[in-house]
Enzyme design. Structure first.
Site, PDB file in Angstrom:
ATOM      1  N   LYS A  95       0.846  -1.205   0.000  1.00 39.70           N
ATOM      2  CA  LYS A  95       0.000   0.000   0.000  1.00 39.70           C
ATOM      3  C   LYS A  95       0.872   1.242   0.000  1.00 39.70           C
ATOM      4  O   LYS A  95       2.047   1.220   0.403  1.00 39.70           O
ATOM      5  CB  LYS A  95      -0.939   0.029   1.209  1.00 39.70           C
ATOM      6  CG  LYS A  95      -0.267  -0.044   2.587  1.00 39.70           C
ATOM      7  CD  LYS A  95       0.093   1.295   3.208  1.00 39.70           C
ATOM      8  CE  LYS A  95       0.819   1.172   4.541  1.00 39.70           C
ATOM      9  NZ  LYS A  95       1.454   2.335   5.047  1.00 39.70           N
ATOM     10  N   ASP A 115      -3.125  -1.109  10.142  1.00 39.13           N
ATOM     11  CA  ASP A 115      -3.248  -1.130   8.673  1.00 39.13           C
ATOM     12  C   ASP A 115      -3.840  -2.436   8.138  1.00 39.13           C
ATOM     13  O   ASP A 115      -4.095  -2.542   6.943  1.00 39.13           O
ATOM     14  CB  ASP A 115      -1.871  -0.946   8.014  1.00 39.13           C
ATOM     15  CG  ASP A 115      -1.391   0.491   8.111  1.00 39.13           C
ATOM     16  OD1 ASP A 115      -2.229   1.386   8.329  1.00 39.13           O
ATOM     17  OD2 ASP A 115      -0.180   0.710   7.955  1.00 39.13           O
TER      18      ASP A 115
HETATM   19  P1  ATP Z   1       3.204  -0.058   8.097  1.00 40.34           P
HETATM   20  O1  ATP Z   1       3.354   0.838   6.929  1.00 40.34           O
HETATM   21  O2  ATP Z   1       1.929  -0.854   8.141  1.00 40.34           O
HETATM   22  O3  ATP Z   1       3.548   0.584   9.421  1.00 40.34           O
HETATM   23  P2  ATP Z   1       5.686  -1.204   7.339  1.00 40.34           P
HETATM   24  O4  ATP Z   1       5.565  -1.374   5.879  1.00 40.34           O
HETATM   25  O5  ATP Z   1       6.470  -0.026   7.795  1.00 40.34           O
HETATM   26  O6  ATP Z   1       4.263  -1.218   7.989  1.00 40.34           O
HETATM   27  P3  ATP Z   1       6.133  -4.026   7.661  1.00 40.34           P
HETATM   28  O7  ATP Z   1       6.819  -4.436   6.406  1.00 40.34           O
HETATM   29  O8  ATP Z   1       4.718  -4.425   7.830  1.00 40.34           O
HETATM   30  O9  ATP Z   1       6.325  -2.476   7.948  1.00 40.34           O
HETATM   31  O10 ATP Z   1       7.029  -4.569   8.862  1.00 40.34           O
HETATM   32  C1  ATP Z   1       7.018  -4.006  10.156  1.00 40.34           C
HETATM   33  C2  ATP Z   1       7.658  -4.997  11.120  1.00 40.34           C
HETATM   34  O11 ATP Z   1       6.760  -6.092  11.256  1.00 40.34           O
HETATM   35  C3  ATP Z   1       8.957  -5.584  10.605  1.00 40.34           C
HETATM   36  O12 ATP Z   1      10.033  -4.940  11.200  1.00 40.34           O
HETATM   37  C4  ATP Z   1       8.911  -7.054  11.003  1.00 40.34           C
HETATM   38  O13 ATP Z   1       9.710  -7.297  12.109  1.00 40.34           O
HETATM   39  C5  ATP Z   1       7.471  -7.317  11.405  1.00 40.34           C
HETATM   40  N1  ATP Z   1       6.760  -8.315  10.574  1.00 40.34           N
HETATM   41  C6  ATP Z   1       5.899  -9.243  11.029  1.00 40.34           C
HETATM   42  N2  ATP Z   1       5.377  -9.964  10.040  1.00 40.34           N
HETATM   43  C7  ATP Z   1       5.906  -9.510   8.895  1.00 40.34           C
HETATM   44  C8  ATP Z   1       5.731  -9.878   7.531  1.00 40.34           C
HETATM   45  N3  ATP Z   1       4.920 -10.857   7.150  1.00 40.34           N
HETATM   46  N4  ATP Z   1       6.412  -9.175   6.617  1.00 40.34           N
HETATM   47  C9  ATP Z   1       7.228  -8.163   7.007  1.00 40.34           C
HETATM   48  N5  ATP Z   1       7.446  -7.800   8.273  1.00 40.34           N
HETATM   49  C10 ATP Z   1       6.785  -8.463   9.225  1.00 40.34           C
END
Ligand code: ATP
Length: 314
Positions: free
Chosen positions: A13, A147
């Site tokens: 997203k 999210d």
């Molecule tokens: P958001 O924008 O929703 O805050 P993000 O894109 O910044 O999320 P994610 O890629 O969802 O971050 O990852 C956040 C943290 O979640 C990572 O540091 C990781 O440790 C943990 N995590 C748990 N499950 C997953 C997964 N399936 N894929 C990626 N990270 C994951």
């Protein structure tokens, strides 16, 4: 022993707008955000094996280092959330395995973990006939992360509350360029930096005043999306966390500048960053901007956001 296996895509997203209010007593910040899903996805292979032994065994792993495993992974937490329904449907004694082919950079502001969790929830519900439905899934998914409910919708959504109360809205296909400078940004650190930058509140606000202010802030963008007015969409890209993310990561600002210099209509930090997203006027321009940026050290991607139909009235 019965076994089912299938594959599903979990779409990233981008936040076109993210307005953030003052931290609430429960530690969360109220937000109003507009999200579009992107044609950038993780591939998940899910298998469910019925076993004679009782209990739900959950195994989750990704093909890249640094992503948590099993029930530490959001996809594993999603399986656990559905344990009561799985038991009722005869999967109380089962091994659920989720193998994630990770293409969405992790901890990047692109919602990769949330998308994986949402894909697991939706596909377990549908494939195993659990009969939960998207609205109920969205209500319960908030327990996994703010999210996750939005990621149950392929169409664009407006999220309020802490982002978990979602409503689909109309949006055209938009052409995006992503650039990720490497490394990760922890969402909590960015919010903390944001709190440090905010001026103290002048006084108590009327109940609901902050929520209302945030909701009306996204209205011009929602209108521009429903009119498919790309120039207006670009004018209304906004992220309250951008300044905090840029202070924590000085390598973000040059990416924003480079995207604009290459002809982007607008460029913004997505969510808590550090990924930067630029809106391009055409696929050809998106390709050009991505090519110019990929000569540096940043990871880049270009492609469409997913279009949504009429949506419901906002
Ligand atoms: P958001 O924008 O929703 O805050 P993000 O894109 O910044 O999320 P994610 O890629 O969802 O971050 O990852 C956040 C943290 O979640 C990572 O540091 C990781 O440790 C943990 N995590 C748990 N499950 C997953 C997964 N399936 N894929 C990626 N990270 C994951």
């Amino acid at each position: 022993m019965t076994s089912l296996r299938w594959r599903v895509r979990a779409f990233a997203k981008v936040n076109l707008a993210l307005y953030v209010g003052a931290r609430r007593a429960d530690g969360y910040h109220p937000v109003a955000t507009v999200i579009q899903r992107l044609a950038l996805y993780d591939r998940l292979e899910i298998s469910v094996e019925k076993r004679s032994a009782p209990g739900l065994e959950i195994r989750v792993w990704a093909d890249v280092p640094g992503v948590p495993e099993n029930e530490e992974n959001l996809a594993g937490k999603a399986v656990r959330l559905l344990a009561p329904e799985l038991a009722r449907a005869g999967y109380g004694g089962a091994r659920v395995t989720v193998r994630i082919e990770k293409r969405i950079p992790a901890a990047a502001g692109l919602g990769g973990g949330s998308a994986d969790a949402a894909a697991v929830l939706e596909s377990l519900d549908q494939r195993l006939g659990l009969g939960i439905g998207r609205e109920e899934l969205a209500r319960r998914a908030a327990a996994l992360g703010s999210d996750v409910p939005a990621c149950l919708y392929q169409e664009a959504t407006v999220g309020t509350g802490r982002g978990e109360r979602v409503q689909p809205v109309a949006a055209p296909v938009l052409w995006w360029v992503l650039a990720h400078p490497g490394g990760a940004l922890r969402t909590g650190d960015v919010y903390q930096a944001y709190d440090g930058l905010r001026p103290p509140r002048p006084g108590p606000e009327a109940p609901g005043g902050e929520d209302e202010r945030l909701r009306s802030a996204v209205e011009p963008l929602v209108r521009a999306l429903s009119n498919s007015n790309v120039a207006e969409i670009a004018n209304n890209l906004y992220n309250d966390l951008q300044e905090a993310a840029c202070r924590l990561r000085p390598d973000i600002e040059p990416l924003l500048e480079a995207m604009m210099a290459q002809g982007a209509l607008g460029a913004i930090v997505s969510g808590s960053g550090p990924t930067v997203a630029a809106l391009a006027p055409s696929p050809a321009m998106a390709e050009r901007i991505a090519a110019a940026l990929s000569s540096g050290s940043a990871w880049t991607w270009w492609g469409p956001g997913l279009a949504s139909g009429s949506g419901t009235a906002w």
